[in-house]
Design a protein around this motif. Structure first.
Motif, mmCIF file in Angstrom:
data_model
loop_
_atom_site.group_PDB
_atom_site.id
_atom_site.type_symbol
_atom_site.label_atom_id
_atom_site.label_comp_id
_atom_site.label_asym_id
_atom_site.label_seq_id
_atom_site.Cartn_x
_atom_site.Cartn_y
_atom_site.Cartn_z
ATOM 1 N N HIS A 361 75.341 111.895 88.414
ATOM 2 C CA HIS A 361 74.542 112.743 88.957
ATOM 3 C C HIS A 361 75.222 113.409 90.144
ATOM 4 O O HIS A 361 74.963 114.529 90.570
ATOM 5 C CB HIS A 361 73.275 112.377 89.187
ATOM 6 C CG HIS A 361 72.076 112.015 88.297
ATOM 7 N ND1 HIS A 361 71.413 110.974 88.189
ATOM 8 C CD2 HIS A 361 72.019 112.813 87.014
ATOM 9 C CE1 HIS A 361 70.659 111.138 87.046
ATOM 10 N NE2 HIS A 361 70.996 112.202 86.504
ATOM 11 N N GLU A 362 76.098 112.713 90.751
ATOM 12 C CA GLU A 362 76.796 113.331 91.902
ATOM 13 C C GLU A 362 77.706 114.294 91.528
ATOM 14 O O GLU A 362 78.075 115.204 92.172
ATOM 15 C CB GLU A 362 77.508 111.956 92.704
ATOM 16 C CG GLU A 362 78.263 112.486 93.971
ATOM 17 C CD GLU A 362 77.068 112.711 94.948
ATOM 18 O OE1 GLU A 362 77.318 113.782 95.884
ATOM 19 O OE2 GLU A 362 75.901 112.240 95.124
ATOM 20 N N ALA A 363 78.121 114.117 90.478
ATOM 21 C CA ALA A 363 79.088 115.119 89.721
ATOM 22 C C ALA A 363 78.562 116.083 88.763
ATOM 23 O O ALA A 363 79.202 117.292 88.803
ATOM 24 C CB ALA A 363 80.388 114.300 89.041
ATOM 25 N N PHE A 364 77.834 115.713 88.306
ATOM 26 C CA PHE A 364 76.941 116.700 87.393
ATOM 27 C C PHE A 364 75.487 117.058 87.512
ATOM 28 O O PHE A 364 74.514 115.828 87.232
ATOM 29 C CB PHE A 364 77.104 116.461 85.990
ATOM 30 C CG PHE A 364 78.574 116.203 85.373
ATOM 31 C CD1 PHE A 364 79.374 117.167 85.338
ATOM 32 C CD2 PHE A 364 78.850 114.754 85.379
ATOM 33 C CE1 PHE A 364 80.551 116.838 84.923
ATOM 34 C CE2 PHE A 364 80.468 114.578 85.116
ATOM 35 C CZ PHE A 364 81.303 115.575 84.896
ATOM 36 N N PRO A 365 75.063 118.140 88.038
ATOM 37 C CA PRO A 365 73.646 118.427 88.486
ATOM 38 C C PRO A 365 72.589 118.537 87.283
ATOM 39 O O PRO A 365 71.806 119.476 87.376
ATOM 40 C CB PRO A 365 73.729 119.655 89.400
ATOM 41 C CG PRO A 365 74.847 120.377 88.700
ATOM 42 C CD PRO A 365 75.765 119.443 88.287
ATOM 43 N N VAL A 366 72.384 117.785 86.085
ATOM 44 C CA VAL A 366 71.795 117.819 85.189
ATOM 45 C C VAL A 366 70.376 117.286 85.587
ATOM 46 O O VAL A 366 70.395 116.599 86.822
ATOM 47 C CB VAL A 366 72.092 116.938 83.828
ATOM 48 C CG1 VAL A 366 73.221 117.528 83.272
ATOM 49 C CG2 VAL A 366 72.458 115.411 84.318
ATOM 50 N N ARG A 367 69.194 117.595 85.132
ATOM 51 C CA ARG A 367 67.890 117.307 85.436
ATOM 52 C C ARG A 367 67.851 115.612 85.464
ATOM 53 O O ARG A 367 68.564 115.027 84.626
ATOM 54 C CB ARG A 367 67.021 117.916 84.450
ATOM 55 C CG ARG A 367 66.892 117.430 83.159
ATOM 56 C CD ARG A 367 66.004 118.057 82.364
ATOM 57 N NE ARG A 367 65.644 117.544 80.963
ATOM 58 C CZ ARG A 367 64.761 116.671 80.680
ATOM 59 N NH1 ARG A 367 63.845 116.402 81.480
ATOM 60 N NH2 ARG A 367 64.642 116.379 79.264
ATOM 61 N N GLN A 368 66.942 115.059 86.321
ATOM 62 C CA GLN A 368 66.858 114.021 86.447
ATOM 63 C C GLN A 368 65.463 113.458 86.135
ATOM 64 O O GLN A 368 65.126 112.303 86.358
ATOM 65 C CB GLN A 368 66.989 113.319 88.016
ATOM 66 C CG GLN A 368 68.428 113.605 88.243
ATOM 67 C CD GLN A 368 68.948 112.998 89.784
ATOM 68 O OE1 GLN A 368 68.492 112.106 90.201
ATOM 69 N NE2 GLN A 368 69.928 113.751 90.543
ATOM 70 N N CYS A 369 64.514 114.272 85.964
ATOM 71 C CA CYS A 369 63.169 114.011 85.635
ATOM 72 C C CYS A 369 63.011 113.359 84.018
ATOM 73 O O CYS A 369 63.995 113.482 83.200
ATOM 74 C CB CYS A 369 62.351 115.138 85.572
ATOM 75 S SG CYS A 369 63.040 116.633 84.600
ATOM 76 N N SER A 370 62.182 112.726 83.953
ATOM 77 C CA SER A 370 62.006 111.677 82.659
ATOM 78 C C SER A 370 61.060 112.706 81.670
ATOM 79 O O SER A 370 60.234 113.783 82.044
ATOM 80 C CB SER A 370 61.315 110.247 82.847
ATOM 81 O OG SER A 370 60.013 110.823 83.481
ATOM 82 N N GLY A 371 61.263 112.322 80.515
ATOM 83 C CA GLY A 371 60.424 112.909 79.592
ATOM 84 C C GLY A 371 61.018 114.098 78.951
ATOM 85 O O GLY A 371 62.090 114.721 79.514
#
Length: 594
Positions: A361-371
């Motif tokens: 997540h530090e390198a790639f700002p993809v979403r971190q929300c679940s579902g």
């Protein structure tokens, strides 16, 4: 696994059965009890031997004695001369060690060497044998001082010095720091110790060598449970009176290893408790040590014995998954599915897996929300989106094409080249170190290490498991070839080529009899990661020859394994730079503000 050849097919396993199955009776063992007098305490430091005394005994009967002064070709220190009574004039005409050592070795040939504080006496003898270029015989060595410390209590004697033990056992010779007298006294101490241990059920040399007072009498009484086991590699299972498996282990010699649980060398209290519950021991012979290790893993996974702490639950690992959905994300899962997703792992703990996710997540700002998220979402941005740490597809801040581009880079880091992760976290660590925030920098280092280990593990396992078949062989110490058939990362067959057999034809027969293995999703679909890693270690060990490879067994050149080696090398260098040989981890000390 279908071993086509194993114990009994010719070779050393069969010859091992010719030994007394219960061990060598102490009455039949010939001991050579030796003592030395020297000019000092260290042969490497230049000290020399001034006298050798030895007594050869068997069954309580003295078979012969050996005694000679030795010319040390150096002055004997005054305090040594006072202690031993050996003076320079006494050794002036004595033979040198170059003449004495061959005579002693001939006298002791075929015996078990015994000495009080054996590392000292045997160490001197081995040192001068090496100096003379003389091969050291493979003597078995028994140390009466070490044995006494396991048997004698403070109520028996104030200490375990030779003089105290000689007095305790009523030795006929009083030790006086002369080699032959001390050797004679040690003979009486040896007999006194063996007589005392005989009452505890110790009757063989093997039991004597491994005796420990921490093993209870109840444990010793169960040593008959090992009698039916062979001297061969394999797996053993301890069972209770209801046939439940208590413990699974592996050994290159089943009988010897299992007997140790009832004699002495196994002194862990947890194992003592297990032996107390054991009612039977089952042995499974295996063609090779690798087959035994794999069978052990599978049996532990099947029975989950209460006394096996490791590998009981191979299914309790964690994987990092890059999901397949309109807006992919990273997720922690317990199982690899055939869903087209990319997986990294397995990780032994959730904490380590979470560090790996944090690094990504530090390198790639993809979403971190679940579902799952709709293809055209209409949501408000989360806190991470407002902070700029997420591309925020929820409010339409990013196009599907741009998001897919980031996901593609993330997938590349997972399966091929982790450079983007390394660059991003290294930049953060450098910035934090410049601000003297070393603990924060250390946390980023731990995240990077967790990711690199997981990715390297995945890449190595995937390279093995995607091969339909690998046949490999290695010549063992006995000169015979051990052969293993590996299919999709699972051990499908193991065997040893019999003497005189046609190697090519024999290997083809082993392949034909091997277990059928179907491929599946993920790096380790047909076996546990631990099994595949054991196979990898064997395949990568020195001397292994690839007989047949179906498929391509390769790893990415710029993959995580290369970077992990660099990371580990840096950490090792950092540890080696700690002054004064203090290898304890160095942590910052917080000083109070004044």
């Amino acid at each position: 696994m279908t071993p086509s050849a194993g114990p009994g097919a010719g070779g050393k396993w069969e010859s091992q059965r010719s030994f007394d199955e219960l061990g060598r009776s102490l009455r039949d063992v010939t001991f050579c009890v030796v003592d030395l007098e020297t000019t000092g305490g260290s042969a490497q430091g230049g000290s020399m031997i001034t006298e050798i005394g030895a007594v050869k005994v068997r069954g309580g009967e003295v078979l012969g004695e050996f005694q000679t002064l030795v010319n040390p070709h150096q002055a004997i220190p005054a305090f040594i001369a006072v202690l031993t009574g050996i003076t320079d004039s006494m050794v002036a005409t004595a033979p040198p060690i170059e003449r004495v050592l061959p005579q002693f070795l001939e006298f002791a040939q075929g015996c078990v060497l015994v000495a009080h504080n054996a590392p000292f006496d045997v160490g001197f003898l081995k040192h001068f044998a090496a100096e003379q270029g003389r091969p050291w015989p493979k003597f078995e060595v028994l140390d009466t001082a070490k044995l006494a410390r396991r048997v004698i209590t403070r109520d028996d004697a104030p200490n375990c010095k030779l003089g105290s033990l000689a007095q305790l056992f009523g030795a006929s010779t009083t030790p006086n720091h002369r080699a032959l007298s001390d050797a004679r006294a040690t003979v009486d101490v040896l007999h006194g110790l063996t007589a005392r241990l005989g009452g505890l059920g110790v009757h063989t040399l093997e039991e004597l060598q491994t005796f420990s007072s921490r093993v209870s009498q109840a444990q010793r009484k169960k040593r008959h449970l090992a009698e039916q086991l062979p001297h061969a590699p394999g797996v053993y299972l301890f069972r209770d009176d209801r046939q439940r498996v208590l413990y699974v282990g592996t050994s290159k010699d089943l009988r010897t290893r299992v007997r140790s649980y009832f004699t002495a060398s196994e002194t862990r209290s947890r194992m003592g408790e297990m032996v107390g519950l054991a009612a039977s021991v089952t042995g499974i012979e295996c063609a090779t040590p690798l087959e035994a290790e794999v069978r052990e893993l599978r049996l532990i996974g099947e029975h989950k014995p209460r006394y096996n702490r490791r590998s009981r639950f191979p299914e309790r690992v964690h994987w990092v998954k890059l999901t397949v959905e309109p807006w992919p994300r990273l997720s922690l899962v317990r199982q690899v599915l055939d869903d087209g997703a990319e997986y990294v792992g397995p990780f032994s703990s959730k904490k380590v897996a979470e560090r790996s996710v944090a690094a990504l997540h530090e390198a790639f700002p993809v979403r971190q929300c679940s579902g799952r998220m709709a293809k055209v979402p209409s949501m408000t941005p989360c806190a991470l989106g407002e902070m700029g740490r997420c591309l925020s597809p929820c409010d339409g801040s990013v196009t599907p094409e741009a998001y897919d581009g980031v996901v593609h880079e993330l997938r590349t880091a997972l399966v091929q080249a982790p450079d983007a992760v390394i660059g991003s976290l290294s930049h953060r660590m450098t910035a934090l170190a410049a601000e003297e925030r070393f603990e924060d920098a250390g946390s980023f280092r731990d995240r990077l290490a967790a990711f690199l280990r997981g990715a390297a593990r995945t890449q190595r396992l995937r390279a093995l498991t995607r091969c339909p078949e690998i046949v490999a062989a290695r010549r063992d110490d006995d000169g015979r070839w051990a052969v293993h058939v590996v299919r999709h990362g699972r051990l499908a067959a193991a065997g040893v080529i019999p003497a005189g057999a046609h190697a090519g034809q024999w290997v083809q027969e082993l392949q034909a009899s091997a277990e059928s293995v179907s491929p599946g999703p993920g790096p380790t679909p047909s076996a546990t990661a631990e099994e595949s890693e054991k196979i990898l270690r064997w395949l990568e060990s020195p001397g292994v020859r690839l007989v047949h490879v179906e498929g391509e067994w390769t790893c990415p050149v710029g993959g995580a394994t290369k970077h992990l080696r660099v990371h580990d090398a840096v950490n090792e260098s950092r540890a080696n730079l700690v002054p004064f040989d203090d290898r304890r981890s160095i942590r910052p000390v917080h000083q109070p503000v004044r």
